[in-house]
Design an enzyme around this catalytic site. Structure first.
Site, PDB file in Angstrom:
ATOM      1  N   ASP A 120       0.894  -1.298   0.089  1.00  0.00           N
ATOM      2  CA  ASP A 120      -0.128  -0.031   0.066  1.00  0.00           C
ATOM      3  C   ASP A 120       0.695   1.085   0.186  1.00  0.00           C
ATOM      4  O   ASP A 120       1.850   1.482  -0.783  1.00  0.00           O
ATOM      5  CB  ASP A 120      -0.862  -0.042   1.190  1.00  0.00           C
ATOM      6  CG  ASP A 120      -1.933   1.082   1.140  1.00  0.00           C
ATOM      7  OD1 ASP A 120      -3.133   0.613   0.607  1.00  0.00           O
ATOM      8  OD2 ASP A 120      -1.935   2.087   1.623  1.00  0.00           O
ATOM      9  N   ASP A 245      -7.333  -9.077  -4.022  1.00  0.00           N
ATOM     10  CA  ASP A 245      -7.025  -7.502  -3.935  1.00  0.00           C
ATOM     11  C   ASP A 245      -7.619  -6.745  -5.113  1.00  0.00           C
ATOM     12  O   ASP A 245      -7.091  -6.910  -5.873  1.00  0.00           O
ATOM     13  CB  ASP A 245      -5.599  -6.919  -3.543  1.00  0.00           C
ATOM     14  CG  ASP A 245      -5.704  -5.634  -3.349  1.00  0.00           C
ATOM     15  OD1 ASP A 245      -6.833  -4.848  -3.163  1.00  0.00           O
ATOM     16  OD2 ASP A 245      -4.739  -4.788  -2.997  1.00  0.00           O
ATOM     17  N   HIS A 274      -6.403  -7.265   0.716  1.00  0.00           N
ATOM     18  CA  HIS A 274      -5.622  -6.091   0.457  1.00  0.00           C
ATOM     19  C   HIS A 274      -4.501  -5.853   1.513  1.00  0.00           C
ATOM     20  O   HIS A 274      -3.257  -5.855   1.302  1.00  0.00           O
ATOM     21  CB  HIS A 274      -6.107  -4.777   0.614  1.00  0.00           C
ATOM     22  CG  HIS A 274      -5.224  -3.505   0.189  1.00  0.00           C
ATOM     23  ND1 HIS A 274      -4.701  -3.316  -0.886  1.00  0.00           N
ATOM     24  CD2 HIS A 274      -5.066  -2.287   0.954  1.00  0.00           C
ATOM     25  CE1 HIS A 274      -4.026  -2.226  -1.053  1.00  0.00           C
ATOM     26  NE2 HIS A 274      -4.377  -1.852   0.264  1.00  0.00           N
TER      27      HIS A 274
END
Length: 297
Positions: A120, A245, A274
């Protein structure tokens, strides 16, 4: 910049499976950054970088296995998250500012031979550090992240960006739960909520989705420059994306095609959503250790 908020220590008492001592570094602008530092001080550093809206608690299942393999695990909290200081206005946060904060901290720590493990926003910041200071890194393991440079946002991300901007409530723990495939216990959900004890303390969490350089964005030139550096990065670069994801699906392709260090057979698909650190921490750890061995560290 606004007067930063510092979450009271009492909010972090009795967190599940998180016995780690806090470490702090004060940046040149006075902001205090928190980080974990576990394992032998002379061990190869594995830098675990979290994303949005999590904090280093996300890596709690991965710290001990990597330390047990002989490595030094360092896991910082980005400014605005976890136990780090939190400016309280969204306009206090920029992409370039976050990269600068992390670069200052990394140079102060004088880390070299680093294996970066990122996901991320940990990748948006971490890969910029690799591009700017490739001599400090021995390898990279990327999961569910990337280095976007003006592409159109996928539908799932567009919805997330709108939610962060307009939703009257922003329940951090529940957001983490929705982005995992495993059921998080109540005390784990509460641990993700712990750093955010006020509406103002969520300023970074609210701001980050709008800062991702998807579509027109002031950060695109810096991203393109970083890509040019990564296209010369020959040290091991491993992609370990998850199979469920919707935001980063297929994002590994450009790295495998464009980064010289990704021309190897260590890439793998992990099982989960995710926040893969919750869903498949063992798979992520395995990718880190295999990459470190390939790097010779």
């Amino acid at each position: 910049m606004s007067q930063p908020h510092r979450t009271p220590d009492a909010r972090f008492e009795n967190l599940p499976d998180f016995p780690y001592e806090p470490h702090y570094h004060t940046l040149s602008d006075g902001l205090r950054m928190h980080y974990l530092d576990e394992g032998p001080r002379d061990g190869t550093p594995v830098l675990m970088m979290h994303g949005e809206p999590s904090w280093c608690f996300l890596y709690r299942k991965m710290v001990d296995p990597v330390v047990a393999a002989g490595y030094r695990v360092i896991a910082p909290d980005l400014i605005g998250f976890g136990k780090s200081d939190k400016p309280t206005r969204q306009k206090d946060f920029t992409y370039a500012g976050h990269v600068a904060w992390m670069r200052e901290w990394l140079e102060a720590m004088d880390l070299t031979g680093v294996i970066l493990a990122c996901q991320d926003w940990g990748s948006l910041v971490g890969l910029r550090l690799v591009a700017a200071m490739p001599e400090r890194f021995a390898g990279v393991v990327l999961s569910n992240g990337g280095l976007p440079a003006g592409q159109q946002p996928p539908p799932a991300f567009a919805k997330w960006r709108a939610f962060a901007k307009w939703s009257p409530v922003f329940p951090i723990g529940k957001i983490l739960q929705r982005a995992t495939t495993s059921d998080l216990p109540d005390d784990v959900v509460a641990a993700y909520d712990a750093p955010f004890d006020s509406r103002a303390s969520k300023a970074a969490a609210r701001a980050f989705p709008a800062l991702v350089p998807l579509g027109e964005n002031e950060a695109v030139p810096d991203q393109l420059e970083a890509w040019r550096a990564l296209e010369k990065f020959e040290k091991p670069f491993t992609c370990a994306f998850s199979n469920r994801d919707p935001i980063t699906r297929g994002g590994f392709t450009q790295f495998q095609e464009r980064v010289p260090g990704a021309k190897h057979g260590l890439h793998r698909t992990l099982t989960g959503g995710h926040f893969i650190q919750e869903d498949d921490p063992d798979g992520f750890v395995s990718a880190i250790l295999d990459t470190a061995r390939l790097a010779g560290v």
